[in-house]
Scaffold this motif. Sequence first.
Motif, mmCIF file in Angstrom:
data_model
loop_
_atom_site.group_PDB
_atom_site.id
_atom_site.type_symbol
_atom_site.label_atom_id
_atom_site.label_comp_id
_atom_site.label_asym_id
_atom_site.label_seq_id
_atom_site.Cartn_x
_atom_site.Cartn_y
_atom_site.Cartn_z
ATOM 1 N N PRO A 1 0.816 -1.214 0.000
ATOM 2 C CA PRO A 1 0.000 0.000 0.000
ATOM 3 C C PRO A 1 0.851 1.266 0.000
ATOM 4 C CG PRO A 1 0.030 -0.977 2.185
ATOM 5 C CD PRO A 1 0.741 -1.937 1.281
ATOM 6 N N ILE A 2 0.266 2.390 -0.441
ATOM 7 C CA ILE A 2 0.992 3.654 -0.337
ATOM 8 C C ILE A 2 1.086 4.032 1.138
ATOM 9 C CG2 ILE A 2 0.168 4.462 -2.597
ATOM 10 C CD1 ILE A 2 -1.039 6.636 -0.113
ATOM 11 N N VAL A 3 2.169 4.743 1.471
ATOM 12 C CA VAL A 3 2.369 5.257 2.825
ATOM 13 C C VAL A 3 2.403 6.782 2.720
ATOM 14 C CG1 VAL A 3 3.905 5.311 4.833
ATOM 15 C CG2 VAL A 3 3.670 3.204 3.491
ATOM 16 N N THR A 4 1.602 7.471 3.533
ATOM 17 C CA THR A 4 1.487 8.934 3.399
ATOM 18 C C THR A 4 2.669 9.647 4.050
ATOM 19 O OG1 THR A 4 0.386 9.272 5.522
ATOM 20 C CG2 THR A 4 -1.015 8.662 3.644
ATOM 21 N N ASP A 5 2.726 10.987 3.873
ATOM 22 C CA ASP A 5 3.807 11.792 4.472
ATOM 23 C C ASP A 5 3.800 11.689 5.994
ATOM 24 O OD1 ASP A 5 3.657 14.558 2.048
ATOM 25 O OD2 ASP A 5 4.183 12.432 1.858
ATOM 26 N N GLN A 6 2.684 11.268 6.546
ATOM 27 C CA GLN A 6 2.569 11.078 7.988
ATOM 28 C C GLN A 6 2.876 9.627 8.415
ATOM 29 O OE1 GLN A 6 1.384 14.280 6.586
ATOM 30 N NE2 GLN A 6 -0.289 12.824 6.225
ATOM 31 N N GLY A 7 3.118 8.760 7.418
ATOM 32 C CA GLY A 7 3.411 7.361 7.742
ATOM 33 C C GLY A 7 2.173 6.498 7.908
ATOM 34 N N ASN A 8 1.044 6.972 7.368
ATOM 35 C CA ASN A 8 -0.195 6.205 7.483
ATOM 36 C C ASN A 8 -0.607 5.582 6.149
ATOM 37 O OD1 ASN A 8 -0.579 6.853 10.280
ATOM 38 N ND2 ASN A 8 -1.146 8.920 9.604
ATOM 39 N N LEU A 9 -1.739 4.867 6.153
ATOM 40 C CA LEU A 9 -2.277 4.250 4.937
ATOM 41 C C LEU A 9 -3.520 5.006 4.505
ATOM 42 C CD1 LEU A 9 -1.890 0.454 5.875
ATOM 43 C CD2 LEU A 9 -0.180 2.040 4.891
ATOM 44 N N VAL A 10 -3.989 4.720 3.289
ATOM 45 C CA VAL A 10 -5.157 5.409 2.745
ATOM 46 C C VAL A 10 -6.187 4.401 2.254
ATOM 47 C CG1 VAL A 10 -6.010 6.997 0.961
ATOM 48 C CG2 VAL A 10 -3.800 7.419 2.049
ATOM 49 N N LEU A 11 -7.430 4.579 2.713
ATOM 50 C CA LEU A 11 -8.560 3.828 2.172
ATOM 51 C C LEU A 11 -9.323 4.750 1.236
ATOM 52 C CD1 LEU A 11 -9.907 2.188 5.475
ATOM 53 C CD2 LEU A 11 -8.485 1.090 3.706
ATOM 54 N N ASP A 12 -9.588 4.277 0.014
ATOM 55 C CA ASP A 12 -10.405 5.052 -0.924
ATOM 56 C C ASP A 12 -11.815 4.485 -0.918
ATOM 57 O OD1 ASP A 12 -7.486 5.264 -2.818
ATOM 58 O OD2 ASP A 12 -8.607 7.037 -2.171
ATOM 59 N N ILE A 13 -12.799 5.365 -0.685
ATOM 60 C CA ILE A 13 -14.168 4.855 -0.504
ATOM 61 C C ILE A 13 -15.146 5.507 -1.476
ATOM 62 C CG2 ILE A 13 -13.563 4.619 1.927
ATOM 63 C CD1 ILE A 13 -15.646 6.658 2.642
ATOM 64 N N LEU A 14 -16.219 4.749 -1.774
ATOM 65 C CA LEU A 14 -17.252 5.247 -2.681
ATOM 66 C C LEU A 14 -18.619 4.881 -2.137
ATOM 67 C CD1 LEU A 14 -17.494 6.555 -5.595
ATOM 68 C CD2 LEU A 14 -17.988 4.243 -6.382
ATOM 69 N N PHE A 15 -19.456 5.919 -1.967
ATOM 70 C CA PHE A 15 -20.870 5.678 -1.640
ATOM 71 C C PHE A 15 -21.622 5.709 -2.967
ATOM 72 C CE2 PHE A 15 -20.832 5.647 2.913
ATOM 73 C CZ PHE A 15 -19.756 6.442 3.278
ATOM 74 N N LYS A 16 -22.307 4.616 -3.299
ATOM 75 C CA LYS A 16 -22.808 4.492 -4.670
ATOM 76 C C LYS A 16 -23.752 5.629 -5.034
ATOM 77 C CE LYS A 16 -26.440 1.089 -3.528
ATOM 78 N NZ LYS A 16 -26.441 1.588 -2.148
ATOM 79 N N ASP A 17 -24.435 6.260 -4.029
ATOM 80 C CA ASP A 17 -25.306 7.392 -4.364
ATOM 81 C C ASP A 17 -24.627 8.736 -4.100
ATOM 82 O OD1 ASP A 17 -27.976 5.439 -2.958
ATOM 83 O OD2 ASP A 17 -27.283 5.564 -5.052
ATOM 84 N N GLY A 18 -23.323 8.707 -3.916
ATOM 85 C CA GLY A 18 -22.607 9.950 -3.657
ATOM 86 C C GLY A 18 -22.841 10.432 -2.239
ATOM 87 N N ILE A 19 -22.345 11.632 -1.929
ATOM 88 C CA ILE A 19 -22.433 12.217 -0.593
ATOM 89 C C ILE A 19 -23.256 13.501 -0.676
ATOM 90 C CG2 ILE A 19 -21.120 13.265 1.298
ATOM 91 C CD1 ILE A 19 -18.797 11.380 0.532
ATOM 92 N N SER A 20 -24.475 13.453 -0.124
ATOM 93 C CA SER A 20 -25.332 14.647 -0.210
ATOM 94 C C SER A 20 -25.155 15.566 1.005
ATOM 95 C CB SER A 20 -26.805 14.218 -0.328
ATOM 96 O OG SER A 20 -27.061 13.180 0.581
ATOM 97 N N ASP A 21 -24.623 15.021 2.114
ATOM 98 C CA ASP A 21 -24.415 15.878 3.286
ATOM 99 C C ASP A 21 -22.962 15.774 3.723
ATOM 100 O OD1 ASP A 21 -25.912 16.167 6.633
ATOM 101 O OD2 ASP A 21 -24.295 17.242 5.619
ATOM 102 N N PRO A 22 -22.053 16.483 3.019
ATOM 103 C CA PRO A 22 -20.623 16.350 3.324
ATOM 104 C C PRO A 22 -20.268 16.723 4.760
ATOM 105 C CG PRO A 22 -20.971 17.820 1.431
ATOM 106 C CD PRO A 22 -22.315 17.415 1.923
ATOM 107 N N MET A 23 -21.030 17.674 5.339
ATOM 108 C CA MET A 23 -20.668 18.112 6.695
ATOM 109 C C MET A 23 -20.794 16.963 7.684
ATOM 110 S SD MET A 23 -22.191 21.178 9.035
ATOM 111 C CE MET A 23 -21.852 22.392 7.808
#
Length: 230
Positions: free
Chosen positions: A170-192
């Motif tokens: 997996p990629i390792v970030t500048d902070q030394g962590n990992l990244v999960l990429d996620i998808l909500f099939k209907d998108g995100i209507s309330d980002p807050m």
Amino acid sequence: SLQDQMKQAVAISAVNQIRDGMILGLGSGSTAALMIQELGARIKKKELNDIVGVTTSFQGEVLATELGIPLKSLNAVSHIDLAIDGADEVDPHFQLIKGGGACHVQEKLVAARAKKFVVVVDSTKLVDKLNLSFLLPVEVLPGAWHQVKEQLEEMGAEVKLRMAQRKAGPIVTDQGNLVLDILFKDGISDPMSMESRINNIPGVLENGLFVNLVDQVLVGEINNNEVSVR
Ligand code: DER
């Protein structure tokens, strides 16, 4: 390409907002890199003076150092006058998905600190609803990625661990962590609410939803083959 011309045009228009003596937040990604290049050129020509940059990634740090742009750490500055950064998606309320380059942790720190946060995008980034096509990145502690993946799946997301290209695993970030990429099939209507729900999962450090942070969006678009900025 046309997209490169749009990126170059918005990068230049953002640099035109910079004044002598500013403390600048310098973003990450290809559009922000063009902005940093232009900034370096104007400093070299002494068209801009007494600039201090605060970068948001190793990418920015390397580029700014090569260009001789003076840098300070986030802790070393009292404020940020202007932050300029790219985005992967911009919705009609100026809410963003960022993190295509897995730099969203430091990018959000800088954006939140800035008196003015300007986003520079080409017109392909404008969307009606976030996360219908671009995956939302979630930075997680390496030791927690599997349980966080399962909790995000329980929330209804498709979840993938972001793998590296020229490194095994997996990629390792500048902070030394990992990244999960996620998808909500209907998108995100309330980002807050989605931003805080995700960040409240134990093991999550940050996600790429930028909510109520943007002051101005500069968009490069092609009108009768002209690149315009609005
Ligand atoms: O990783 C990031 O957040 C970048 O700013 C990304 O959102 C935009 O990158 P681009 O300008 O290369 O499309």
